[in-house]
Design an enzyme around this catalytic site. Structure first.
Site, mmCIF file in Angstrom:
data_model
loop_
_atom_site.group_PDB
_atom_site.id
_atom_site.type_symbol
_atom_site.label_atom_id
_atom_site.label_comp_id
_atom_site.label_asym_id
_atom_site.label_seq_id
_atom_site.Cartn_x
_atom_site.Cartn_y
_atom_site.Cartn_z
ATOM 1 N N CYS A 183 -76.219 -34.319 -11.877
ATOM 2 C CA CYS A 183 -76.543 -34.533 -10.463
ATOM 3 C C CYS A 183 -76.941 -35.966 -10.120
ATOM 4 C CB CYS A 183 -77.619 -33.549 -10.028
ATOM 5 S SG CYS A 183 -77.718 -33.384 -8.217
ATOM 6 N N SER A 211 -76.746 -30.360 -5.200
ATOM 7 C CA SER A 211 -76.820 -31.317 -4.096
ATOM 8 C C SER A 211 -76.893 -30.537 -2.791
ATOM 9 C CB SER A 211 -75.576 -32.218 -4.116
ATOM 10 O OG SER A 211 -75.566 -33.093 -3.016
ATOM 11 N N LYS A 218 -81.248 -34.642 -18.408
ATOM 12 C CA LYS A 218 -81.001 -35.451 -17.209
ATOM 13 C C LYS A 218 -81.724 -36.782 -17.352
ATOM 14 C CE LYS A 218 -81.051 -34.854 -12.158
ATOM 15 N NZ LYS A 218 -81.353 -33.872 -11.083
ATOM 16 N N TYR A 233 -87.969 -38.145 -4.366
ATOM 17 C CA TYR A 233 -88.008 -38.735 -3.029
ATOM 18 C C TYR A 233 -87.407 -37.746 -2.047
ATOM 19 C CZ TYR A 233 -83.081 -39.678 -4.082
ATOM 20 O OH TYR A 233 -81.759 -39.555 -4.435
ATOM 21 N N LYS A 240 -30.219 -57.999 -15.669
ATOM 22 C CA LYS A 240 -30.237 -58.404 -14.258
ATOM 23 C C LYS A 240 -31.675 -58.651 -13.784
ATOM 24 C CE LYS A 240 -26.022 -55.851 -13.075
ATOM 25 N NZ LYS A 240 -25.439 -54.734 -12.303
ATOM 26 N N TRP A 280 -28.036 -51.352 -9.774
ATOM 27 C CA TRP A 280 -27.023 -51.132 -8.742
ATOM 28 C C TRP A 280 -26.946 -52.377 -7.845
ATOM 29 C CZ3 TRP A 280 -23.147 -47.967 -8.531
ATOM 30 C CH2 TRP A 280 -22.490 -47.709 -7.330
ATOM 31 N N GLU A 314 -76.175 -27.145 -11.638
ATOM 32 C CA GLU A 314 -77.461 -27.526 -12.219
ATOM 33 C C GLU A 314 -78.459 -26.380 -12.099
ATOM 34 O OE1 GLU A 314 -80.639 -31.245 -11.747
ATOM 35 O OE2 GLU A 314 -79.192 -30.816 -10.152
#
Length: 653
Positions: free
Chosen positions: A170, A197, A115, A121, A614, A487, A46
């Site tokens: 992100c 990040s 974005k 925050y 079978k 088998w 980013e």
């Protein structure tokens, strides 16, 4: 792109904060490296054009202008290249600044994706500079060309099937409802995430889980490119934690705190096939627009016409670098394997417990041979009796020696039963089988399939009648690998009243018995189990040679590790023989040559189709993994289906 594989890269270039000239050259350098590596989709971090940590410098026009100039130069540098490049930059539209991902390919800006979720925050203050994108798609003019701008864009390669990707940035991944969910439902099989990040204690593991789980939830390949060294460390440190995941599995991951790249191949065919099987995977591309792009022409002009000079773009065969597990049913990590063994044993035991309680039976009958399958069935039956609060003396283990029984397997069968506290019964069937062969006019000296199956059916008759006599349930011992290959003797060991091993492949049976051996409190029991593990797999239907087993199953039908590998990719993903051969050659490199793998792959397909009758009438049994062959569950296959298409491709190989 062959067999659905696409080479992809997530990379972190070296950058300098606010130095767009340096950053542009660094980005171009990574692009050139990606082209040399054959990468078709490259994702960069980013805001790597400017640096994520520019702060209020984002409000300076000189920086945004330089970023736009950098985009132009990257665009020009991609002319003639096969790789699509995704990175973000600050972008002015009108009077607002957006954090947009630019998708660049072959001299074109395919689109700009803003974005959606702007964090504001803790340590993030993006809303101070950027505004979020919305659901509208606009057509804007960029470098004199019309370019789509919006969050609902898909980028699709017209030359490569399933090469369709979408972009989120992100924080878009970290919210409750990431845009990648809608992108995937609209058709994206790859998600590109340019990210910045920062690194804090414990965050890397959460990031890894987040990327892996989102790729699983969306059934996509997820490319996460993280910012790294070069960003400002005024308050934060970035670790270049690049990740590539595919449907829940992390395929590639960069060493943190070192700028670099991770490269691997994602299997788009597998992802598309997985979505096709999932009836709950709903397609909804309402409001989305697709930007189409093609691979550059690899032709040269001769006398005014175009003559082919190289293989068609996208048709080259990749050399696989991703890890292909040769034992897909068995976790390679010892701790994970032990946990898987505990879980499977519990599932098997709970299934049998329910059947015992439902029928009101306090006894079970099973044939005990001293081999792996009957050993696992007995161990599971003991666990079921413990869970049901039943006396293990009610487990009637019947050993039925005949022409092929060896002293080693007979001794192990008897010892195992006694060590576990079950009841041992012996019924010698040789006389009964000889009488039966005489009655049908078959010589006991002719060791053919009739000779072998007469023994298997006699044993089943004994078990069924013993169950009637003792009001008991016959517990089946056959495993899924045997059922896949057919088998098993029809109406012989093929039949029971509840098959606890019906969805456990042979390679996993060995580890389950090994788990019991490793965790047994009784040293003598552990010794018996380890000797059983060392015994060659055999139905013991032919007379021994010098007291040793004369009939080894894997010499006849082929190595079970190969057949289980084939079974996994045939059943789990529906891959064609050509692709399974390629995967097997990669997984078993140095162990089996091409001719050997082809030989047993042909055996697998021939038997898999011919023996479906079978599986069409299998007894009940619990499903323990993602693959099973029950006609009531995973495999609704006609018994008279033709294998010609599959065998034809094998012939061509």
């Amino acid at each position: 792109m062959r067999d659905g594989f696409l080479k992809v890269m997530a990379a972190t270039p070296d950058i300098r904060v606010a130095d767009c000239e340096f950053n542009t050259q660094s980005i171009i350098g990574v692009v050139e490296g990606a082209v040399r590596a054959g990468v078709k989709l490259l994702v960069l971090p980013e805001l790597c054009m400017t640096g994520y940590t520019c702060g209020d410098l984002f409000l300076q026009n000189i920086l945004t202008d330089a970023a736009l100039e950098g985009l132009y130069r990257v665009r020009e540098a991609t002319r003639g290249a096969d790789v699509a490049v995704v990175f973000t930059l600050p972008f002015l539209k009108g009077s607002k600044l957006y954090n947009v991902a630019a998708i660049v390919h072959n001299g074109r800006v395919l689109g700009l994706v803003p974005k959606t979720h702007i964090p504001n925050y803790s340590e993030f203050y993006e809303a101070r500079h950027f505004v979020p994108g919305d659901s509208r798609t606009e057509r804007i003019c960029l470098f004199g060309e019309e370019v789509l701008f919006g969050t609902k864009l898909l980028f699709s390669c017209k030359d490569m099937q399933n090469f369709v990707f979408g972009v989120e940035i992100c924080e878009d991944l970290w919210v409750a409802n990431p845009p990648s969910g809608a992108l995937a439902c609209a058709g994206a099989l790859l998600i590109a995430n340019p990210s910045a990040s920062d690194e804090t204690t414990g965050k890397s593991e959460y990031r890894r889980q987040l990327v892996g789980s989102q790729s699983a939830r969306t059934v996509t390949a997820y490319l996460y490119a993280d910012a790294g060294e070069g960003e400002s460390t005024t308050d934060l440190v970035f670790a270049a934690h690049n990740l590539i995941a595919e449907n829940g599995t992390i395929l590639a991951e960069c060493e943190r705190f070192e700028n670099g790249s991770c490269v691997t191949e994602v299997d788009l065919e597998k992802l598309a096939g997985e979505r096709r099987r999932m009836t709950t995977y709903h397609v909804d591309n309402t409001g989305f627009e697709t930007v189409w792009f093609g691979l550059p022409s690899r032709h040269t002009e001769e006398n005014g016409s175009f003559a082919k000079s190289e293989p068609a773009a996208g048709s080259e065969r990749l050399s696989l670098t991703r890890y292909i597990d040769k034992a897909p049913f068995v976790p390679s990590d010892e701790k994970a394997r032990a946990a898987r063994c505990r879980e499977i044993i519990r599932i098997q035991a709970m299934g049998l417990k329910k059947r015992l309680l439902h029928t009101g039976m306090t006894r079970a009958v099973l044939g005990i041979s001293g081999g792996l399958d009957s050993t696992l069935a007995l161990l599971v039956t003991c666990r079921a009796f413990e869970l049901a609060g039943l006396d293990k003396a009610g487990i009637l283990c019947v050993t039925m020696p005949c022409f092929g029984t060896t002293g080693r397997t007979y001794a192990n069968a008897c010892a195992l039963t006694k060590k576990l506290g079950a009841t041992l019964l012996e019924v010698k069937i040789e006389e009964a089988v000889r009488l039966h062969l005489r009655d049908i006019g078959h010589s006991a000296d002719e060791h053919d399939v009739t000779y072998e199956n007469a023994q298997a059916r006699e044993r089943t008759q004994v078990l069924m009648d013993m169950a009637n006599r003792h009001s008991a349930l016959v517990v089946g011992t056959g495993d899924m690998s045997e059922l896949a290959l057919g088998w098993a003797t029809y109406n012989g060991d093929h039949m029971s009243m509840y098959g606890v091993n019906a969805s456990v492949p042979k390679t996993l049976v060995r580890y389950l018995v090994g788990y019991f051996a490793d965790t047994a409190e009784n040293v003598e029991l552990s010794g018996v189990l380890n000797d059983i593990l060392d015994t060659p797999v055999s139905p013991e239907l032919l007379p021994p040679k010098d007291g040793e087993i004369a009939q080894k199953t894997e010499d006849i039908v082929g190595p079970y590790e190969l057949h289980d590998f084939f079974l996994y990719y045939v059943m789990r993903f529906g891959f064609a023989p050509r692709k399974i051969l390629r995967l097997a050659l990669h997984a078993f490199d140095g162990e089996y040559d091409r001719e050997t793998i082809l030989k047993w792959l042909r055996t697998f397909y021939r038997r898999f189709f011919a023996q479906q009758f079978k599986r069409s009438c299998l007894p009940d049994g619990p499903k323990v993994g993602s693959v099973a062959v029950s006609p009531r569950g995973d495999l609704r296959m006609p018994s008279d289906a033709c294998a010609a298409l599959w065998l034809k491709q094998l012939d061509e190989l």
